[in-house]
Motif scaffolding. Structure first.
Motif, short mmCIF file in Angstrom:
data_model
loop_
_atom_site.label_atom_id
_atom_site.label_comp_id
_atom_site.label_asym_id
_atom_site.label_seq_id
_atom_site.Cartn_x
_atom_site.Cartn_y
_atom_site.Cartn_z
N ILE A 1 -42.69 122.92 10.10
CA ILE A 1 -42.74 123.32 8.70
C ILE A 1 -43.84 124.35 8.49
O ILE A 1 -43.66 125.33 7.76
CB ILE A 1 -42.94 122.09 7.80
CG1 ILE A 1 -41.65 121.26 7.77
CG2 ILE A 1 -43.35 122.49 6.39
CD1 ILE A 1 -41.74 119.99 6.97
N VAL B 1 -42.42 127.70 9.70
CA VAL B 1 -41.35 128.28 8.89
C VAL B 1 -41.84 128.65 7.51
O VAL B 1 -41.48 129.69 6.96
CB VAL B 1 -40.16 127.31 8.81
CG1 VAL B 1 -39.06 127.90 7.95
CG2 VAL B 1 -39.63 127.01 10.19
N SER C 1 -34.25 127.92 7.76
CA SER C 1 -34.72 127.62 6.41
C SER C 1 -33.92 126.46 5.83
O SER C 1 -34.46 125.59 5.15
CB SER C 1 -34.56 128.81 5.49
OG SER C 1 -34.86 129.98 6.15
N MET D 1 -38.47 127.45 0.27
CA MET D 1 -37.34 127.81 1.11
C MET D 1 -36.20 128.43 0.28
O MET D 1 -35.53 129.35 0.72
CB MET D 1 -36.82 126.57 1.85
CG MET D 1 -37.68 126.16 3.02
SD MET D 1 -37.73 127.42 4.30
CE MET D 1 -39.35 128.04 4.18
N VAL E 1 -42.20 117.90 13.35
CA VAL E 1 -41.62 118.54 12.18
C VAL E 1 -42.72 119.15 11.31
O VAL E 1 -42.56 120.24 10.76
CB VAL E 1 -40.78 117.52 11.38
CG1 VAL E 1 -40.52 118.01 9.98
CG2 VAL E 1 -39.47 117.27 12.09
N ILE F 1 -35.21 123.28 7.29
CA ILE F 1 -36.47 122.86 6.68
C ILE F 1 -36.21 122.30 5.29
O ILE F 1 -36.80 121.30 4.88
CB ILE F 1 -37.46 124.04 6.61
CG1 ILE F 1 -37.76 124.57 8.01
CG2 ILE F 1 -38.73 123.65 5.89
CD1 ILE F 1 -38.60 123.68 8.85
#
Ligand SMILES: Nc1ncnc2c1ncn2[C@@H]1O[C@H](COP(=O)(O)OP(=O)(O)OP(=O)(O)O)[C@@H](O)[C@H]1O
Ligand SMILES: Nc1ncnc2c1ncn2[C@@H]1O[C@H](COP(=O)(O)OP(=O)(O)OP(=O)(O)O)[C@@H](O)[C@H]1O
Ligand SMILES: [Mg+2]
Ligand SMILES: [Mg+2]
Lengths: 235, 360, 384, 253, 335
Positions: free
Chosen positions: E255, E258, B163, E301, E251, B166
């Motif tokens: 993303i 996640v 996390s 996040m 990426v 990201i």
């Protein structure tokens, strides 16, 4: 006068009510032990005192200071050091560096004498002073954790299960160390599962059961208590 | 009034390095002799033959050992480039060392630093030295701000590492697009920042930018290494990186320590930015992408978390790049990444990384 | 002529990025009886500077046309979509323009690959498409409906090889090109092939990876090869970096370039323009030209957008006008009619008079420019 | 022939000789204790037995066959399973899945039938489910089967580690300080559990423990390590009174 | 483990729902209710979902950070496109073969990369995959067969004016099959082994799990799927531009995984869909949409560090059960 006073302490993990309004005190120069089973709340209590956990309510007073509102890193400066459960030594630093960090708040002083003192008590550390702490065995790590805490020259030492995973010989040694530290003028609050040993060296004791204090009193009296013998001393 | 604030830097003629080079006088004259004799140079993928061929060429024309010269020139080219990678890599490595975060926004801090230098110099019209200092301060502050806003909560709440990664990517996208909005997406040119003379060692010509890059990066590395290994705050940084809770028990203010780390890392990035602008006088909002990636590779190559490692990684990457460009320029990045992969497979924790095997 | 570097001009707020946004809304005349023309351009992202330049010019052309009464008696509504330089986004944007907004024709895209992707789709829909600046040869081969107003890459490569041989009497040449950019590889390959035919030896052909900023190693090799000319078939941003490093490495030979060089002076710090001395590049137009239309355009553009027009804007302007002209001549907004009219284009614009060949590429002569004293200088018109 | 036998086992970490010339053997069905001061090398012995580190010298033989050079998973499959001093569960998986994972190598169905849920999938999964439940029952964890492993109380986590090790169907079970952190009552329960396991599964047990009442009460045979060397070996009574062991480990109690 | 009968009923219901959704979408597209723009967007959603779900296998289930997933996509794109371009079969037939080849070639690359790479852990593995992704791209830039920097153009698509839903069956059912396979894989013994490796590799080894094999299995499976998705994507776009399969693209997929919640397949589906459609809805704000995207990303996040769904799966039956008030074991299908 009590050096440390805990009043109506309540600690939560999310919804879990881990500490349910306990109160106790530790007088200057004493060894007080908290005994209790796994998950009784011993560690949570210590973490609340040393500032690693914020209690939901209650007060903790140390030497006239309110610890609940003091940040964790300032608590040590008040003279309260903790040997955490599971040692938590700095694994990728050497033994020596770990000890130096123990004296972090005393940066400007000359520490050589203190190192010698620690090494005299814990000779194994001297042998391993250049080794990375992470590669020490469990017992060696425990010694290091105690040594590290002593380096700050605290008024009071919180010890969380120092005998865990130690050989009988070392358990004896560690308790000897605790006793001598105490005789050197350091007040001790000791969490132990090894109730037998703990009660031997302590002045007073509190028995924790699922977040509440079930019993308290003189250590020698508790050691004789039938219920305590049954549950914590193995019959 | 359209007076150019850069006026004081402007010079007539070419930059000094160029001048000195042309004074060397031994350069082959264009024309007759040296031409058309070297078909092996027509195509680059000739492996060593090309290098050796060039050596012949130099040898015949100048009577000096040309191969050595080429070798040294390319190596110095590589070191100059590598120093910039190294400076950026230092920041990666530091932040990674403390909070185990691959701070993908670090490359973009370079971009921020570059724009700050440009802004302070050209828009506010301040002298270079103030621009560099201002940029360092601004980046340090930005670093701390980013840490506070974007990472702090995750770091203190024990969030999954990914996390954090990201989030760092998010910060990177944010910075790029913010600067695109503020300054436009087009490339901006920069004047020469540090107008220093080049060095001429026999046949060897070393540009001022290369010298400056190498010297500054070495100084920064030594400074940083001393900071982390010797000073109190350095020890606090290492302790915090291991176990923040235990560090608190040692009386260390871990919040300050982490913020300090970000400040130093980002300040270093600003130094890198100034050198970068001096060497490659062109900036754009996405400039941090490739630079950041390469620097990150350098950090890993050297052993991420290790400060001398970051340095070494930067140099190796730079020199490797320089040499592959010499022999097979089309595949440079592939070969550079290939080297990285091989190195990692041989030494998984990087060249100088500590291989702390998990104790079972 | 030479202009102050944008880096030192004006406050940052007046950037191109902002001036692009209002274009979408402002032109929306009262709906119902407008003719919709779509635009595709990268307005954000890495290549947005090209997209913004083209888009600004298109807006200007359409405003002008509307001020003159529009086309076929109707106002033109211009709808531009940002595609960020990404073929995938371009196709999405194209689909939106054609299917949601029902545009009759499209000006775009700006760079080769997105244009190629869009061109392929447009064939299926038979939508007239004219690109200002996609130079890749394949683009117009997609179908009968795809036109362009710029030169194709191979043509420029061949042109510069001929120029090097015939006018600069070069006997050896080196090439440094962007190996990830089809524009660059296209010109480089064509130059190489044609140079060989003309007896020029290619002493070094070095590539670099898109986004590189360090060319010292390649230039060290070029230096060793000691060529008569060094071809840099790349866009102006890279030209600035390479030229600077080339001169610093002691390469003094003539530098050759193509239309990507246009605008290079705007991207180099004024203190450094000397590194571009002794360089020749081909262009679609010359800003030095005394053509009043061109001069009017250039000054109007500067006034409106706060920076200098470049080749992209000039081509964007011509492309739009050619499209409007074709719609006018077609007399209807029927796709096939417009396409047929485009085929018969004979339009005098800012780049001269344009007609299209059988591959829908423009036919006109190129301009050779050089840089002297920090300014562009017209050398000559040159044709193979 | 002994079930498990080490000969002249040794390992060095850098300059440190963690183990030197360690020889012992374990008969099938036997419960043996491995004790010694902290840092004596007990855990390291386990690490060598399970292939976590390759020994610098010496051999380990299981049923007469050397296991040196094999990977940990292969060694587990050939019959040596272990628990860890610091609990290492699959924290986010359910308790029963922890156990099933260790049965994985005994299962046969292919990736494809796993994805397509072919009959072999259902058959084997049903079997494994039953076995796993049985194991949890023995270890007193049946009620937690669906719980996530990390939510178990500490003592139960230790038991789950044992259950998982058993699920690998071992001939030798290595337990590293299974009673650490338990109170006397729990320790006693654990002692009974280990005895039951031995009866039911016929495994031999090699265990490391510092709780002497536990070790003396459970083990039939004890090996004592100090500084990486075997300093004593024998029956509990002999060890209890061995002066070297008292000096090095037990202390004057 | 689920009860066999209950499982089959649930599969049946899901199958019917999936088929219904397909015919619903198809009808909307064929009848022109959804135009080409919207239809193409649906295609894109399916492809991105496929990519995200496959990456979820490695990143979510196996717990390894992969920063080069776009590289496998690129390999698949070339393989499929080169096959269909050079095949004399009609596209309806050559495309499926091409897709299989795409998957296989990508899987081969997966093995080549995986065997050495999977010896490393955590960040180092991420870096190696990043490196390989870049290498694949650079090499593609330099080969004749891949069209060099120009890329490969002129790839035919099944979608055209006459057949606005031409690609839909392919992208839709491939996505559906992949999703199904990932669900069942997670619940098989292989899935358990993979999860065990994520949780604790040393303990997994000690439990007899051949970690190398399972890591490779997950990695190669993911590469295979990415290859197929790449093939689909090339035929959707009609063009392969190697420069667009770079680190940034990888990426983007990461993303998606996640943000949706690592290890949650439905999470991946959700976030891949949203992240494909939302930018299109925000077309008007092109200057700000990336800025907004980054802010949203950071906020999610910060406040949901484990992603929107965490490790939970969204389950229709659980939802129905909750709505109808039958609270009894709303066991979220724990993967
Ligand atoms: N991080 C946490 N999150 C949730 N619950 C926790 C957490 N830490 C402790 N608990 C719970 O709080 C209660 C008290 O735990 P604590 O660790 O204080 O006990 P303890 O007496 O120190 O036990 P032990 O002997 O195992 O160290 C337990 O029920 C435990 O499950
Ligand atoms: N990976 C390693 N690298 C370096 N030294 C190691 C490593 N593993 C173990 N050691 C060293 O080997 C010695 C034996 O360690 P081991 O963990 O086997 O002790 P132990 O007998 O299990 O002790 P304890 O009862 O405290 O767990 C210790 O001195 C330790 O420092
Ligand atoms: Mg505790
Ligand atoms: Mg041990």
């Amino acid at each position: 006068m009590a050096l440390l006073t805990v009043k109506d302490l309540n600690v939560f993990y999310g919804n879990i009510h881990a500490i349910k309004g306990i109160s106790f005190e530790v007088n200057e120069g004493e060894i007080v032990t908290l005994i209790g089973a796994n998950g009784a709340g011993k560690t949570s209590t210590l973490h609340a005192i040393s500032g690693l956990l914020r209690p939901k309510s209650g007060s903790i007073t140390f030497d006239g200071n309110n610890l609940v509102t003091t940040e964790a890193h300032k608590i040590l400066r008040l003279g309260l050091a903790q040997v955490p459960e599971g040692r938590r030594i700095f694994a990728s630093l050497t033994v020596m560096e770990n000890l130096e960090l123990g004296a972090y708040i005393r940066a400007k002083e000359n520490l050589d004498a203190d190192f010698e003192q620690i090494f005299a008590r814990l000779p194994r550390l001297k042998e391993r002073r250049k080794q990375l702490a992470g590669t020490l065995s469990g017992g060696e790590q425990q010694m290091l954790a105690i040594g590290r805490a002593l380096m700050s020259k605290p008024k009071m030492l919180l010890l969380d299960e120092p005998s865990m995973g130690l050989s009988p010989l070392l358990v004896g040694e560690i308790f000897d160390i605790i006793k001598s530290v105490n005789q050197g003028g350091v007040t001790v609050l000791l969490n132990e599962q090894n109730a037998k040993k703990a009660l031997e060296i302590a002045n007073r004791a509190y028995v924790l059961e699922t977040g509440s204090i079930a019993m308290s009193g003189e250590a020698s009296a508790l050691a004789q208590d039938e219920k305590v013998r049954q549950a914590y001393l193995g019959g | 009034m359209k007076s150019n604030p850069l006026e004081f830097r402007r010079k007539e003629g070419l930059k000094p390095s160029f001048r000195i080079f042309s004074y060397s006088g031994k350069r082959p004259k264009k024309g007759k002799s040296g031409k058309n004799n070297f078909p092996f140079l027509a195509r680059s993928p000739q492996g060593f033959a090309a290098g050796l061929g060039t050596s012949n060429h130099f040898f015949r024309l100048e009577g000096v050992c040309g191969f050595m010269n080429l070798f040294l020139t390319q190596t110095i080219n590589g070191l100059g480039l590598g120093s910039i990678y190294a400076l950026v890599a230092l920041g990666y490595s530091m932040v990674y060392g403390i909070v185990k975060l691959i701070n993908f926004a670090h490359g973009d801090i370079i971009m921020v630093g570059s724009y700050m230098v440009m802004f302070i110099m050209t828009v506010m019209g301040m002298p270079l030295i103030l621009a560099v200092i201002g940029s360092i301060l601004f980046c340090a502050l930005a670093g701390v701000l980013i840490q506070r806003v974007a990472y702090h909560r995750l770091l203190t709440h024990d969030a999954p590492r990914i996390s954090l990664l990201i989030t760092a990517l998010g910060v990177s996208i944010f910075l790029q697009n913010l600067f695109q909005l503020l300054f436009g997406s087009e490339v901006r040119s920069m004047p020469t920042l540090f107008d220093l003379p080049a060095i001429q060692l026999g046949e060897l010509h070393i540009t001022s930018a290369n010298i400056l890059n190498i010297v500054v990066s070495v100084v920064m590395m030594i400074g940083l290494q001393t900071l982390v290994a010797r000073t109190r705050i350095g020890k606090a940084m290492r302790a915090t990186s291991e176990d923040a809770g235990a560090a608190k028990l040692m009386g260390i203010n871990t919040n300050h320590t982490v913020a300090f780390t970000f400040a130093v890392g980002s300040g270093l990035a600003a130094v890198g930015a100034a050198l970068y602008c001096n060497t490659y006088p062109q900036i754009k909002p996405t400039m941090g992408n490739l630079l950041g990636l390469k620097a990150f590779v350098a950090a890993v190559l050297g052993g991420i978390g290790s400060i001398p490692g970051a340095m070494l990684g930067g140099y190796i990457l730079g020199v490797a790049e320089s040499w592959t460009k010499n022999f097979y320029s089309n595949l440079t990045d592939a070969i550079v990444f290939g080297i990285l992969i091989v190195m990692l497979l041989v030494k998984p924790s990087g060249l100088l990384g500590k291989n702390v095997k998990e104790k079972v | 002529g030479g202009s102050p570097a944008p880096a030192s001009s004006g406050a940052p707020a007046a950037s191109d990025g902002n001036s692009a946004a209002p274009a979408q809304e402002n032109n929306a005349a009262p709906s119902g009886d407008t003719i919709k023309i779509g635009g595709l351009a990268p307005l954000t992202g890495d290549v947005s500077q090209y997209g913004i330049a083209v888009n600004n010019a298109i807006t200007m052309a359409i405003e002008k046309a509307n001020a003159n009464g529009g086309v076929l008696g109707q106002q033109i509504e211009y709808i531009v979509e940002d595609e960020k330089g990404d073929p995938n986004e371009a196709v999405n944007a194209y689909n939106k323009l054609v299917n949601n907004d029902n545009v009759v024709a499209i000006v775009g895209d700006v760079t080769t690959k997105p244009t190629q992707a869009v061109a392929q789709k447009s064939v299926d829909d038979n939508v007239p498409l004219i690109t200002a600046s996609a130079t890749g040869e394949e683009v117009t081969l997609a179908g009968e409906n795809v036109y362009r107003v710029c030169f194709i890459d191979p043509y420029q490569g061949k042109l510069m090889a001929n120029y090097a041989s015939k006018k600069l009497s070069a006997k050896s040449a080196a090439i440094l090109y962007d190996n990830g950019d089809p524009y660059s590889t296209g010109i480089a390959d064509a130059f190489e092939a044609s140079a060989k035919e003309l007896g020029i030896e290619i002493a070094a052909k070095e590539g670099y990876q898109t986004g590189s900023t360090d060319f010292n190693s390649q230039l060290t090799k070029v230096k060793a090869a000691n060529p008569d000319v060094l071809l840099l078939p790349v866009y102006y941003n890279d030209v600035v970096l390479i030229a600077d490093q080339a001169r610093a490495n002691g390469i003094e030979c003539a530098l050759l370039g193509a239309d990507g060089w246009d605008g290079v002076l705007g991207k180099i710090d004024p203190s450094k323009t000397d590194v571009l001395k002794n360089s020749y590049f081909c262009s679609q137009y010359s800003a030095e030209s005394d053509d009043p239309d061109l001069q009017a355009f250039l000054s109007e553009y500067r006034e409106k957008f706060g920076n200098d027009a470049n080749m992209f804007s000039v081509l964007g302007y011509d492309a739009t006008n050619i499209l409007i002209d074709s719609i006018q001549r077609a007399g209807s907004t029927d796709s096939q009619a417009i396409i047929d009219a485009m085929k018969a284009t004979n339009y005098k614009g800012l780049t001269g008079t344009t007609t299209f060949d059988e591959n829908r590429n423009p036919v006109r002569s190129a301009v050779i420019l050089t840089i002297e004293g920090g300014a562009y200088k017209f050398v000559e018109n040159f044709e193979i | 022939m002994p079930l498990l036998e080490t000969k002249k086992l040794g390992i060095a970490f850098g300059g440190l000789r963690a183990l030197d010339d360690v020889c012992f053997s374990l008969e099938s069905g036997e419960i043996m204790g491995l004790i010694g001061p902290n840092g004596a090398g007990k855990t390291t012995v386990f690490n060598l037995l399970t292939g976590v580190y390759p020994p610098t010298e010496g051999t380990v033989e299981l049923e007469g066959k050397s296991i040196i050079g094999k990977k940990t998973a292969q060694i587990t499959q050939s019959g040596i399973a272990r628990t860890f001093q610091n609990i290492r569960l699959f924290k986010d998986a359910s308790v029963i899945d922890n156990v099933k994972t260790a049965m994985n190598y005994q299962m046969k169905y292919s990736v494809l039938s796993g994805i397509l849920h072919l009959p072999s999938y259902w058959k084997e999964e049903a079997q494994v489910e039953e076995q796993a439940e049985g194991l949890l029952d023995v270890c007193g964890l049946k009620q937690y089967a669906k719980a996530t492993a990390k939510n178990l109380p500490y003592g139960q986590q230790r038991k789950l580690e044992i259950a998982r090790a058993l699920a690998a169907n071992p001939k030798v079970l290595l337990l590293d300080e299974p009673a650490a952190g338990m109170n006397p009552t729990e320790t006693h329960e654990l002692l009974e559990t280990i005895r039951t396991i031995r009866e039911q599964f016929g495994v031999a047990v090699l265990l490391i423990e510092h709780d002497m009442s536990f070790v003396m009460g459970l083990c039939e045979h004890i090996v004592v390590l100090d500084y990486g060397k075997v300093i004593a070996e024998g029956l509990p009574e002999e060890i209890r009174t061995n002066p070297r062991v008292i000096a090095a480990y037990l202390g004057g109690e | 483990m689920m009860n066999k009968k209950k499982a089959y009923i649930s599969y049946g219901i899901n199958l019917i729902l999936v088929l219904a959704l397909f015919f619903f979408l198809r009808t909307l597209i064929v009848t022109g209710v959804l135009n080409r723009y919207q239809a193409d967007l649906i295609t894109l959603v399916c492809i991105n979902v496929t990519m995200a779900v496959s990456l979820n296998l490695v990143t979510g289930l196996l717990g390894q950070l992969v920063l080069g997933h776009a590289g496998f996509m690129l390999v698949g794109a070339y393989a499929a496109a080169l096959f269909t371009k050079n095949s004399s079969l009609p596209l309806q037939f050559s495309l499926p073969i091409g897709l299989v080849l795409a998957g296989i070639l990508a899987a081969v690359f997966g093995v080549i990369i995986g065997i050495p790479a999977l010896r490393l852990r955590g960040d180092y593995l991420a870096i190696i995959t990043l490196g390989f992704g870049e290498i694949i791209r650079v090499i593609a830039n330099n080969l004749k067969i891949t069209g060099g920097a120009m890329g490969l153009g002129g790839i035919k698509s099944l979608t055209n004016r006459q057949h606005p839903a031409g690609m839909l069956p392919f992208v839709f059912f491939i996505a559906a099959v992949v999703i199904f396979a990932m669900f069942t894989f997670g619940r098989s013994r292989h899935g358990r082994a993979v999860i065990a490796i994520r949780e604790d590799e040393i303990a997994a080894e000690a439990a007899g799990v051949n970690t190398t094999y399972y890591k490779l299995l997950a990695f190669v499976l993911a590469a295979f799927i990415a290859g197929v998705a790449g093939g689909l994507y090339a035929h959707h776009l009609g063009l392969i531009d190697p420069s667009k399969y770079d680190f940034n693209r990888s990426v983007e997929f990461l993303i998606m995984v996640v943000l949706g919640g690592m290890g949650s397949i439905t999470g991946s589906i959700l976030s891949a869909s949203v992240l494909t459609i939302l930018p299109e809805l925000l077309r008007g704000f092109s200057n700000y949409r990336m800025l907004a995207y980054s802010v949203v990303l950071i906020c999610v996040m910060l406040f949901r560090p484990t992603g929107l769904l965490g490790r939970a799966e969204f389950s229709l039956s659980a939802l129905i059960r909750r709505i109808t008030g039958k609270k009894q074991d709303a066991a979220k299908g724990g993967v």
